[in-house]
Structures are given as structure tokens and as C-alpha cells.
Design a protein around this motif. Structure first.
Motif, short mmCIF file in Angstrom:
data_model
loop_
_atom_site.label_atom_id
_atom_site.label_comp_id
_atom_site.label_asym_id
_atom_site.label_seq_id
_atom_site.Cartn_x
_atom_site.Cartn_y
_atom_site.Cartn_z
N UNK A 89 0.81 -1.21 0.00
CA UNK A 89 0.00 0.00 0.00
C UNK A 89 0.85 1.27 0.00
N UNK A 90 2.13 1.15 -0.37
CA UNK A 90 3.01 2.31 -0.35
C UNK A 90 2.85 3.16 -1.61
N UNK A 134 8.16 8.03 0.19
CA UNK A 134 7.36 6.81 0.21
C UNK A 134 6.48 6.83 1.46
N UNK A 135 5.16 6.72 1.27
CA UNK A 135 4.21 6.76 2.38
C UNK A 135 3.27 5.57 2.33
N UNK A 136 2.93 5.05 3.48
CA UNK A 136 1.98 3.94 3.57
C UNK A 136 0.56 4.51 3.57
N UNK A 137 -0.12 4.35 2.45
CA UNK A 137 -1.47 4.93 2.31
C UNK A 137 -2.48 4.28 3.24
N UNK A 146 3.79 5.90 8.31
CA UNK A 146 5.14 5.59 7.85
C UNK A 146 5.51 6.49 6.68
N UNK A 147 6.61 7.24 6.84
CA UNK A 147 7.12 8.14 5.80
C UNK A 147 8.61 7.87 5.64
N UNK A 148 9.00 7.44 4.46
CA UNK A 148 10.40 7.12 4.19
C UNK A 148 10.90 8.00 3.05
N UNK A 149 12.08 8.56 3.22
CA UNK A 149 12.73 9.32 2.16
C UNK A 149 13.77 8.44 1.48
N UNK A 150 13.79 8.45 0.15
CA UNK A 150 14.80 7.73 -0.63
C UNK A 150 15.62 8.73 -1.43
N UNK A 151 16.93 8.55 -1.44
CA UNK A 151 17.80 9.34 -2.31
C UNK A 151 18.59 8.35 -3.15
N UNK A 152 18.37 8.36 -4.46
CA UNK A 152 19.10 7.49 -5.36
C UNK A 152 20.20 8.30 -6.05
N UNK A 248 10.74 -0.08 6.82
CA UNK A 248 10.12 -1.32 6.34
C UNK A 248 11.08 -2.12 5.46
N UNK A 249 11.35 -3.35 5.86
CA UNK A 249 12.31 -4.19 5.14
C UNK A 249 11.85 -4.49 3.72
N UNK A 250 10.53 -4.54 3.51
CA UNK A 250 10.04 -4.85 2.18
C UNK A 250 10.34 -3.73 1.18
N UNK A 251 10.38 -2.49 1.66
CA UNK A 251 10.75 -1.39 0.78
C UNK A 251 12.21 -1.48 0.35
N UNK A 252 13.06 -1.75 1.33
CA UNK A 252 14.49 -1.85 1.05
C UNK A 252 14.75 -2.98 0.07
#
Length: 260
Positions: A89-90, A134-137, A146-152, A248-252
Motif C-alpha cells: 500500500x506504499x 514513500x508513504x503507507x497509504x 510511515x514516511x520514508x525518504x529515498x535518495x538514489x 520497512x524491510x520490504x521497501x528496502x
């Protein structure tokens, strides 16, 4: 307590982290209060770090992913970033204000790599960068969404390996904390410790940096994952309690699987 939206917390978290979380002399600089700014960050009981955990928990040689070694441009990074619908649901969106980096500078040279990550500008300077929120809707409307920031980032000529090595060395060297200076004045981070999160990619490291808001502890969790010339930095914060927030491990795992 006035809770801000999850999107706003994610936007300001990395780019203005030191200013919002610590501010001059360790006080919150946000007019609504530092705790309010992070009230949407996810707090949970991540297990205590194992001092014996490997600092570069790479998969075994038989399971180490292969890499093309290609240095991606911005469009290429955008193409491998997580997208909405790929993980439960992210929801994944471009991070607002992602082109602006923080201004904090470490007073201890050894801690510079950690401050660069806090600023949203990992070093050495990448060839290209893409920011995602990335947010869990399914948690929408909750203060602890849950709010995760990603930097690629992509790096030529061994820069990705250099980034990982610099962060790893800084985690060891700066265990007792460090101070920074910037446009909003000095900030203090009291502790740095490695975390035993599941490994991913060809190389990974997870760690917690502890800052403060008006004397209260602020746990900031980072995990960096490298495959080939690409590094993804995950960030999540808990501005409310002294617990380490959950990444969240599933996001990683899902993002690591898309690295070239």
C-alpha cells in the motif's frame, strides 16, 4: 500537539534536518515546534543493535547480485526508483524541494560523510540524483504514518564504493556524537550507532544518528544500499519518542532488487 502532514514531514526531513530537528543550541527552529514537525514519523521497537553485527552486511557470494556497472543519468535513476503499486500500500512520489540540499557542516572532519547524508547530498558528489517520498497509504490520517525518504545517486569511477566506505568509517569514528554549524547556527548529535538491519544489494550499512529537540532525543535512521555504481539512501525519523523508527524491510528489498 499540532500534527503536520506526512508529506510535509518527508519533504523537510532530509533537506533541513539539522535546522528543524536541532536548530541553534539544540532548540527546535520550527515555529510550530520540532516535535510537531515529526509527529508523522513512524515509531516502533526496532531490536537493539548488536555490537558484533557486520558493518557491511553484504549477501553471501552465492547470493550477491550481479551489476551492469552502468552509471545512470537522472532519467535512468528515475526509471529504477520504486513506483506506487510495486510494494503493498506504499505510495511513491517525487520529493518536493529535493533539489535543495542542507547547509550543515561537520566540526569534525571524520564525521563529514554522515553530515553529507543528513544534508541530502551524499559524498562524493554523484553524477545524478533522484529523490522520492514513500508513504503507507493504509495509515493515512494517522500521526505515526510511515514516511520514508529515498535518495538514489549514481557515481562514476568507484565513487559509490567510496561513499559507502566513508559512511562506514564515520559511523565508527563518530560513535560519541558530533557537532555541526550552518545557516541556522550550531547543532549537536549525541550518538551514532550501527544497526543490524537485513542486508541488501552488493553492500549495505544501517545506522542511527541521535539529535535533539529542546533536550529530547531525536532518533534518525539511515540505511545505504549499493549495487554497482548506484547507491540508494533510505531515511526515516522519529521526532516523538526515543525509540528507533522502523524502516520497512520490504521497501528496502524491493528497491535493492531494481538497482542495476
Amino acid at each position: 500537539m499540532k500534527a503536520r502532514t506526512a508529506a510535509m514531514a518527508a519533504t523537510t526531513a532530509v533537506l533541513c534536518l539539522a535546522a528543524v530537528a536541532c536548530g541553534p543550541d539544540g532548540k527546535a527552529s520550527d515555529q510550530d515546534g520540532g516535535k510537531d514537525a515529526g509527529a508523522t514519523a513512524k515509531a516502533s521497537g526496532t531490536p537493539a543493535p548488536d555490537p558484533a553485527a557486520s558493518d557491511s552486511a553484504a549477501p553471501s557470494p552465492t547470493s550477491t547480485p550481479t551489476s551492469s556497472g552502468k552509471v545512470l543519468d537522472k532519467a535512468g535513476l528515475a526509471g529504477i526508483a520504486l513506483a506506487t503499486g510495486e510494494v503493498g500500500t506504499y505510495e511513491v512520489t517525487p520529493m518536493q524541494g529535493g533539489e535543495e540540499s542542507g547547509t550543515e557542516r561537520s566540526e569534525n572532519k571524520d564525521c563529514g560523510p554522515l553530515v553529507a547524508v543528513i544534508n541530502g547530498a551524499p559524498e562524493p558528489a554523484p553524477a545524478a540524483t533522484v529523490f522520492r517520498t514513500v508513504m503507507d497509504k493504509s495509515e493515512e490520517g494517522k500521526d505515526d504514518q510511515t514516511v520514508v525518504t529515498e535518495i538514489l545517486t549514481s557515481h562514476p569511477e568507484g565513487g559509490a564504493q567510496q561513499l559507502m566506505r566513508g559512511v562506514r568509517d564515520a559511523v565508527r569514528a563518530c560513535a560519541g556524537g558530533f557537532r555541526t554549524s550552518g545557516e541556522d547556527g550550531p547543532s549537536t548529535y549525541t550518538e551514532v550507532k550501527q544497526l543490524p538491519l537485513p542486508p541488501a544489494g552488493q553492500e549495505s550499512i544501517a545506522y542511527q544518528v541521535t539529535g535533539s529537540i529542546e533536550g529530547d532525543k531525536v532518533p534518525l535512521l539511515f540505511q545505504l544500499v549499493r549495487t554497482g555504481s548506484t547507491v540508494v539512501t533510505f531515511y526515516v525519523a522519529d521526532f516523538v519518542t526515543a525509540k528507533t523508527p522502523q524502516l520497512p524491510a520490504e521497501l528496502v528489498a524491493a528497491q535493492a532488487a531494481k538497482l542495476p
